[in-house]
Enzyme design. Structure first.
Site, PDB file in Angstrom:
ATOM      1  N   ALA A  15      26.776  21.241  29.614  1.00 53.09           N
ATOM      2  CA  ALA A  15      28.043  20.534  29.829  1.00 53.09           C
ATOM      3  C   ALA A  15      28.831  20.498  28.523  1.00 53.09           C
ATOM      4  CB  ALA A  15      27.766  19.116  30.290  1.00 53.09           C
ATOM      5  N   SER A 264      26.060  12.720  19.722  1.00 56.18           N
ATOM      6  CA  SER A 264      25.381  13.815  20.425  1.00 56.18           C
ATOM      7  C   SER A 264      25.495  13.611  21.925  1.00 56.18           C
ATOM      8  CB  SER A 264      23.914  13.864  20.009  1.00 56.18           C
ATOM      9  OG  SER A 264      23.196  12.883  20.727  1.00 56.18           O
ATOM     10  N   LYS A 265      25.109  14.656  22.658  1.00 60.89           N
ATOM     11  CA  LYS A 265      25.176  14.573  24.116  1.00 60.89           C
ATOM     12  C   LYS A 265      24.286  13.443  24.644  1.00 60.89           C
ATOM     13  CE  LYS A 265      26.434  19.342  25.051  1.00 60.89           C
ATOM     14  NZ  LYS A 265      26.170  20.562  25.807  1.00 60.89           N
ATOM     15  N   ARG A 266      23.201  13.191  23.923  1.00 56.94           N
ATOM     16  CA  ARG A 266      22.259  12.157  24.382  1.00 56.94           C
ATOM     17  C   ARG A 266      22.782  10.741  24.156  1.00 56.94           C
ATOM     18  NH1 ARG A 266      19.610  15.974  22.003  1.00 56.94           N
ATOM     19  NH2 ARG A 266      19.737  14.894  20.006  1.00 56.94           N
TER      20      ARG A 266
END
Ligand code: GLU
Length: 507
Positions: A15, A264-266
């Protein structure tokens, strides 16, 4: 005059993180401002990181935000194909030209051999542990081997890569519009692989060749690519294109809310806010909400993102997309990392909701209502907007707060029921309900009169009565002006709701 051409060049590895959207936005703004072309190029040469569906996701995200490419896969254009995996032969051709001219070489080393070299160097406590001009002579490549030996390896079908021959003892200068003058000593640079053993180019090779062939004039990308630019400049030099390099702007990092490290994505899951533009389905089938599903208007998200790394130098914060196109200046892009402040994102969104017309909000309200199998008329939508537009942070709030007007599934607020509601007032409210029922002229004025009398007679205060009536109607003690709510309900529904509440409170 030369046509201005900018590209957004994501890799379809998952994504698109919100930083990628900011990069797309800045490229789009500058392209539009300079009357140029905005190109989407899919950098999919790393087959090991390729994620099916990611390209489609990128395109759907750009469509939702209205950042529509002029050229790109599915968008047409004369410089295609715009997917790098479909341009494999082009890169190989160019790489061979560099080998012929002595700026690149074939290398046949296995991963183990490279590892062994690094171990060897590490043992000697050397600080240079990389494949470069210090080490290439002791490795297996077309510089260290004789032409016959090289031919032999080709005949045997031994896998090889093509590496850039970084010069010794030089400095590579980069002019970046954000960072100013940046230089790299070539001793810091390794002999980057240009073509991998599967014949695919690396990012560096494909990126430079495509920027050249697609006639890119400005490169705007994240700061993490700044150090790669040194290798890119060498490639431009070796191809003889140094005088026509694009202009580089490297955008500051987007930082975590506390400012400690890169977002970050997390982090989305950890901090409980979206980091993707639209929802993304993970490998385990689960969906992660994006800004769209959270209830953001694309205009608000773009405005918020524009300010993550740029500001106009004035107090103005609200910018429509056309205003951003006019006002955006790459000179005002900041160097320091931009802290991701989700409260600010919410502030932008509620501002945009408050200032939207009912027509703009209609599609959001309608689609939420349809999920509850309710079809709304335009009139009902106007009434929802006038009641809840100023009280909504997310577009979804418009429906979740007003749906009590259209469905009977009312959940009475537990806290209110346990702590605020006084059952001894039931008889008074029964009387009130009767009075409302008898009203011939159901207007805010007449209701006000009825309520005034009711409070006086029963010695009740507005602070007690108004929340109670709100709970009776909608389930929650908070809400807009009580008379506006009652008018939106209409006489029949209002009476019905009071009766239902009293019956339940009595049971
Ligand atoms: N493919 C790179 C990325 O995923 C593009 C970097 C660039 O714009 O040169 O961000």
């Amino acid at each position: 005059m030369k046509q201005v051409r900018l590209r957004f060049a994501p890799s379809p590895t998952g994504a698109l993180h919100i930083g990628g959207i900011r990069t797309a936005l800045y490229n789009y703004l500058l392209a539009r401002q300079l009357g140029g072309v905005f190109i989407l190029r899919i950098e999919d040469t790393d087959q090991t990181r390729y994620v099916p569906g990611a390209e489609d996701y990128i395109i759907r995200s750009l469509n939702w935000l209205g950042l529509i490419p002029d050229e790109g896969p599915g968008f047409g254009g004369e410089y295609g194909p715009y997917r790098q995996s479909e341009r494999k032969a082009i890169y190989l051709d160019y790489a061979k030209q560099l080998v012929e001219r002595g700026f690149a070489y074939y290398a046949f080393d296995t991963a183990e051999e490279i590892e062994a070299m690094k171990q060897r160097l590490a043992k000697q406590e050397s600080d240079v542990v990389k494949y470069d001009y210090n080490t290439r002579a002791e490795m297996k490549n077309s510089l260290s081997l004789s032409p016959d030996e090289v031919q032999n390896l080709f005949h045997q079908g031994i896998a090889y890569v093509i590496r850039l021959k970084v010069p010794e003892g030089e400095t590579v200068e980069i002019h970046d519009t954000v960072r100013g003058h940046v230089s790299f000593a070539t001793q810091e640079l390794d002999d980057k692989v240009l073509i991998k053993s599967d014949g695919m180019p690396t990012y560096h090779m494909a990126n430079v060749i495509d920027d050249r062939l697609m006639k890119i004039t400005h490169v705007i990308r994240g700061e993490e690519w700044l150090s790669s630019t040194a290798h890119h400049v060498l490639l431009y030099r070796y191809f003889g294109w140094e005088n026509e390099m694009p202009e580089f702007s490297h955008l500051p990092l987007i930082l975590k809310p506390e400012g400690n490290g890169k977002l970050s994505k997390r982090d989305g899951a950890q901090f409980g806010f979206p980091v993707f533009p639209i929802s993304w389905q993970m490998e385990n089938g689960e969906y992660i909400h994006g800004f769209r599903e959270e209830g953001f208007m694309p205009e608000a998200l773009l405005n918020f993102l524009a300010f993550l790394g740029w500001n106009p130098g004035t107090e103005q914060e609200i910018f429509s997309l056309p205003e951003l196109i006019n006002e955006f200046k790459k000179e005002n892009i900041v160097k320091a990392g931009a802290r991701f402040d989700y409260d600010k994102a919410k502030w932008f969104n509620s501002h945009y909701i408050q200032h939207a017309t009912a027509d703009q909000l209609k599609p959001y309200i309608r689609s939420s209502a349809e999920k509850d199998l309710i079809n709304l008329t335009d009139e009902q939508i106007t009434s929802i907007c006038s009641l809840y537009q100023t009280r909504s942070t997310y577009v979804n709030d418009l429906w979740s707060q007003s749906k009590y007007l259209f469905t009977d599934q009312i959940q009475y607020n537990e806290d209110f029921m346990n702590k605020k509601w006084k059952p001894e007032h039931i008889p008074a409210y029964v009387e009130l309900e009767g009075e409302i029922q008898m009203l011939d002229d159901f207007t805010a004025q007449s209701l006000e009169q009825v309520l005034q009398n009711f409070m006086q007679k029963n010695k009740l205060k507005p602070g007690e009565v108004l929340p109670s009536l709100r709970v009776m109607m909608s389930g929650t003690p908070m809400g807009p002006d009580i008379y506006a709510m009652m008018m939106a309900c209409g006489k029949e529904l209002l009476v019905n709701r009071i009766q239902r509440f009293l019956a339940k409170a009595n049971s």
